[in-house]
Design a protein around this motif. Structure first.
Motif, PDB file in Angstrom:
ATOM      1  N   ASN A  34      10.265 -18.116  -0.123  1.00 36.06           N
ATOM      2  CA  ASN A  34       9.909 -17.984   0.860  1.00 36.06           C
ATOM      3  C   ASN A  34      10.611 -15.944   1.430  1.00 36.06           C
ATOM      4  O   ASN A  34      11.256 -15.756   0.381  1.00 36.06           O
ATOM      5  N   GLY A  35      10.284 -15.620   1.852  1.00 32.89           N
ATOM      6  CA  GLY A  35       9.796 -13.989   1.858  1.00 32.89           C
ATOM      7  C   GLY A  35       8.978 -13.428   2.467  1.00 32.89           C
ATOM      8  O   GLY A  35       8.131 -13.910   3.123  1.00 32.89           O
ATOM      9  N   ARG A  36       8.910 -12.134   1.952  1.00 41.41           N
ATOM     10  CA  ARG A  36       7.859 -10.681   2.277  1.00 41.41           C
ATOM     11  C   ARG A  36       7.514 -10.805   0.936  1.00 41.41           C
ATOM     12  O   ARG A  36       8.100  -9.233   0.505  1.00 41.41           O
ATOM     13  N   TRP A  37       6.268 -11.005   1.182  1.00 39.68           N
ATOM     14  CA  TRP A  37       5.156 -10.232   0.190  1.00 39.68           C
ATOM     15  C   TRP A  37       4.582  -9.089   0.711  1.00 39.68           C
ATOM     16  O   TRP A  37       4.283  -8.686   1.709  1.00 39.68           O
ATOM     17  N   PHE A  38       4.571  -8.881  -1.101  1.00 35.91           N
ATOM     18  CA  PHE A  38       3.850  -6.889  -0.459  1.00 35.91           C
ATOM     19  C   PHE A  38       2.808  -7.126  -2.242  1.00 35.91           C
ATOM     20  O   PHE A  38       3.170  -7.478  -3.033  1.00 35.91           O
ATOM     21  N   LEU A  39       2.055  -6.124  -1.687  1.00 33.94           N
ATOM     22  CA  LEU A  39       0.928  -5.585  -2.785  1.00 33.94           C
ATOM     23  C   LEU A  39       1.485  -4.230  -3.606  1.00 33.94           C
ATOM     24  O   LEU A  39       0.697  -3.079  -1.925  1.00 33.94           O
ATOM     25  N   GLY A  40       1.358  -3.645  -4.413  1.00 34.99           N
ATOM     26  CA  GLY A  40       1.491  -2.510  -4.323  1.00 34.99           C
ATOM     27  C   GLY A  40       0.629  -1.336  -5.669  1.00 34.99           C
ATOM     28  O   GLY A  40       0.889  -2.268  -6.588  1.00 34.99           O
ATOM     29  N   LEU A  41       0.311  -0.721  -5.254  1.00 31.54           N
ATOM     30  CA  LEU A  41      -1.018  -0.563  -6.500  1.00 31.54           C
ATOM     31  C   LEU A  41      -0.736   0.745  -6.240  1.00 31.54           C
ATOM     32  O   LEU A  41      -0.485   1.830  -5.935  1.00 31.54           O
ATOM     33  N   TYR A  42      -0.123   1.420  -7.656  1.00 31.70           N
ATOM     34  CA  TYR A  42      -0.030   2.433  -8.345  1.00 31.70           C
ATOM     35  C   TYR A  42      -0.125   3.224  -9.447  1.00 31.70           C
ATOM     36  O   TYR A  42      -0.825   2.579 -10.853  1.00 31.70           O
ATOM     37  N   SER A  43      -0.634   4.620  -9.593  1.00 31.89           N
ATOM     38  CA  SER A  43      -0.460   4.699 -11.263  1.00 31.89           C
ATOM     39  C   SER A  43      -0.441   5.169 -11.684  1.00 31.89           C
ATOM     40  O   SER A  43       0.191   6.372 -11.324  1.00 31.89           O
ATOM     41  N   ASN A  44       0.604   4.760 -12.559  1.00 31.06           N
ATOM     42  CA  ASN A  44       1.681   5.240 -13.227  1.00 31.06           C
ATOM     43  C   ASN A  44       1.615   5.986 -14.525  1.00 31.06           C
ATOM     44  O   ASN A  44       0.506   5.402 -15.615  1.00 31.06           O
ATOM     45  N   ASP A  45       2.769   7.135 -14.864  1.00 32.41           N
ATOM     46  CA  ASP A  45       2.635   7.569 -15.858  1.00 32.41           C
ATOM     47  C   ASP A  45       3.594   6.158 -17.307  1.00 32.41           C
ATOM     48  O   ASP A  45       4.020   5.538 -17.003  1.00 32.41           O
ATOM     49  N   SER A  46       2.479   6.342 -17.953  1.00 32.35           N
ATOM     50  CA  SER A  46       3.038   5.499 -19.481  1.00 32.35           C
ATOM     51  C   SER A  46       3.870   5.371 -19.807  1.00 32.35           C
ATOM     52  O   SER A  46       4.984   6.445 -19.457  1.00 32.35           O
ATOM     53  N   ASP A  47       4.752   4.688 -20.466  1.00 30.72           N
ATOM     54  CA  ASP A  47       5.590   4.952 -21.397  1.00 30.72           C
ATOM     55  C   ASP A  47       5.692   5.219 -22.737  1.00 30.72           C
ATOM     56  O   ASP A  47       6.500   5.671 -23.634  1.00 30.72           O
ATOM     57  N   GLU A  48       4.265   5.978 -22.700  1.00 30.88           N
ATOM     58  CA  GLU A  48       3.470   6.427 -23.999  1.00 30.88           C
ATOM     59  C   GLU A  48       3.616   7.953 -23.533  1.00 30.88           C
ATOM     60  O   GLU A  48       4.127   8.944 -23.928  1.00 30.88           O
ATOM     61  N   LYS A  49       4.780   8.414 -22.354  1.00 31.47           N
ATOM     62  CA  LYS A  49       4.758   9.564 -21.694  1.00 31.47           C
ATOM     63  C   LYS A  49       5.439  10.316 -21.816  1.00 31.47           C
ATOM     64  O   LYS A  49       6.611   9.821 -21.855  1.00 31.47           O
ATOM     65  N   LYS A  50       5.742  11.882 -22.338  1.00 35.72           N
ATOM     66  CA  LYS A  50       7.395  12.714 -22.394  1.00 35.72           C
ATOM     67  C   LYS A  50       7.869  12.380 -21.018  1.00 35.72           C
ATOM     68  O   LYS A  50       6.907  13.060 -20.380  1.00 35.72           O
ATOM     69  N   ASP A  51       9.183  12.466 -20.520  1.00 33.89           N
ATOM     70  CA  ASP A  51       9.488  13.051 -19.516  1.00 33.89           C
ATOM     71  C   ASP A  51       8.608  12.483 -18.605  1.00 33.89           C
ATOM     72  O   ASP A  51       8.300  13.160 -17.092  1.00 33.89           O
ATOM     73  N   GLN A  86       1.532  -4.457  -8.655  1.00 34.96           N
ATOM     74  CA  GLN A  86       2.775  -5.420  -8.780  1.00 34.96           C
ATOM     75  C   GLN A  86       2.721  -5.955  -7.164  1.00 34.96           C
ATOM     76  O   GLN A  86       2.287  -5.289  -6.142  1.00 34.96           O
ATOM     77  N   VAL A  87       3.132  -7.317  -7.541  1.00 36.08           N
ATOM     78  CA  VAL A  87       2.442  -8.268  -6.308  1.00 36.08           C
ATOM     79  C   VAL A  87       4.545  -9.054  -6.414  1.00 36.08           C
ATOM     80  O   VAL A  87       4.673  -9.007  -7.365  1.00 36.08           O
ATOM     81  N   CYS A  88       4.474  -9.027  -4.803  1.00 30.70           N
ATOM     82  CA  CYS A  88       6.088  -9.344  -5.467  1.00 30.70           C
ATOM     83  C   CYS A  88       6.883  -9.980  -3.767  1.00 30.70           C
ATOM     84  O   CYS A  88       5.919  -9.625  -2.798  1.00 30.70           O
ATOM     85  N   VAL A  89       7.944 -10.383  -3.847  1.00 37.09           N
ATOM     86  CA  VAL A  89       8.910 -10.675  -2.803  1.00 37.09           C
ATOM     87  C   VAL A  89       9.950 -10.642  -3.019  1.00 37.09           C
ATOM     88  O   VAL A  89      10.626 -10.552  -3.983  1.00 37.09           O
ATOM     89  N   TYR A  90       9.907  -9.945  -1.304  1.00 35.46           N
ATOM     90  CA  TYR A  90      11.548  -9.143  -0.982  1.00 35.46           C
ATOM     91  C   TYR A  90      11.906 -10.897  -0.569  1.00 35.46           C
ATOM     92  O   TYR A  90      11.746 -11.314   0.882  1.00 35.46           O
ATOM     93  N   PRO A  91      13.074 -10.953  -1.627  1.00 36.55           N
ATOM     94  CA  PRO A  91      13.931 -12.803  -0.296  1.00 36.55           C
ATOM     95  C   PRO A  91      14.633 -13.131   0.761  1.00 36.55           C
ATOM     96  O   PRO A  91      15.068 -12.374   0.749  1.00 36.55           O
ATOM     97  N   LYS A  92      14.367 -13.885   1.606  1.00 33.90           N
ATOM     98  CA  LYS A  92      15.185 -13.401   2.597  1.00 33.90           C
ATOM     99  C   LYS A  92      16.720 -13.639   2.057  1.00 33.90           C
ATOM    100  O   LYS A  92      16.905 -14.050   1.468  1.00 33.90           O
TER     101      LYS A  92
END
Length: 284
Positions: free
Chosen positions: A258-275, A165-171
């Motif tokens: 403009n804002g705070r930029w962030f890089l997030g690394l995560y191994s997610n449960d996919s939406d193919e997984k129940k619960d 995930q790459v995101c910006v938290y806007p001012k």
């Protein structure tokens, strides 16, 4: 099998995972690389104990400023060239971006205002990004007691997938409520810092990354952070993003950097997984 797994399991079987930060510390990324390469179980256990007690690390010199600038440039191109959309993590999901405003945020358990881009390793356009990031990510996977290539090559049908995930938290609007990350697929939250806080010439001047200490207070970690650093700690340690530049009244434009930029690394449960398990809000 990762030699560090048996040490991790020993602590997890006999104790409670940390929920509050004990101390914030600084370490060079090269130190973590050497710790993994040496496979010294005694040295690893000494280091792991600090994480188990709730220490959070700011990792210096993980990415170059040039690499960060190029990543932000390419993410802005995605923002400008395609519409904000949403896709569940099903087979064939494309890279996409989404403006998460107050209306969208109301659908989630954790309040968040941000503009986020999501990248997946099976998409050709993201190949170089994952090549670059995996060099760092593999180190954190090993330190968490996993194989360095854990989940590499997975697609949603395998139920666990790596996602960047790459995101910006806007001012004036950007924030993320206090939360705890799932720990079953990876043991740490792993952040990359793509902007800096300060006065003249900085990306923003107030707000940003915080953790919650053992007294229940928010600890501002931004003074320790520079562009290209990373941060990690046990996924269960409470953390969030305090409102970025709260005194600025800005109508957010999705292509505005403009804002705070962030890089997030995560191994997610996919939406193919129940619960499937996701992050959850905490009251701190």
């Amino acid at each position: 099998m990762n030699k560090f797994k048996k040490i991790r399991d020993k602590y997890e079987l006999n104790g409670e995972k940390p929920s509050r930060m004990r101390e914030a510390k600084v370490v060079e990324f090269s130190f973590l690389e050497q710790l993994v390469e040496a496979e010294d179980e005694v040295a690893f256990e000494e280091f792991f104990q600090t994480l188990w007690m709730g220490d959070v690390y700011i990792v210096k010199n993980a990415f170059s400023e040039e690499w960060v600038a190029e990543l932000k440039k390419k993410t802005l191109e995605l923002f400008r060239q395609t519409q904000s959309t949403f896709h569940k993590m099903k087979e064939g999901v494309p890279d996409f971006h989404r403006v998460i405003d107050e209306t969208v945020s109301a659908n989630y358990s954790i309040s968040a205002i941000k503009h986020a881009a999501y990248f997946f390793p099976w998409n050709k356009e993201s190949g170089q990004l994952f090549t670059d990031v995996y060099r760092r990510w593999r180190v954190f996977k090993c330190l968490g007691g996993f194989d360095p290539d854990e989940y590499v090559g997975n697609t949603p049908k395998d139920e666990i997938v790596d996602r960047i995930q790459v995101c910006v938290y806007p001012k004036g609007k950007g924030s993320l409520g206090s939360h705890s990350d799932p720990f079953h697929n990876q043991r740490y939250f792993i952040s990359g810092f793509l902007s800096s806080r300060g006065e003249s010439g900085a990306d923003y001047s107030e707000g940003g990354f915080y953790t919650v200490n053992q007294q229940g207070s928010h600890v501002d970690l931004e003074p320790m952070i520079q562009i290209g650093d990373m941060g990690f700690g046990y996924a269960t340690v409470h953390h969030g993003v305090k409102l970025v530049d709260p005194n600025i009244n800005l109508d957010y434009e999705p292509t505005n950097p403009n804002g705070r930029w962030f890089l997030g690394l995560y191994s997610n449960d996919s939406d193919e997984k129940k619960d499937r398990v996701t992050a959850y809000k905490v009251d701190s």
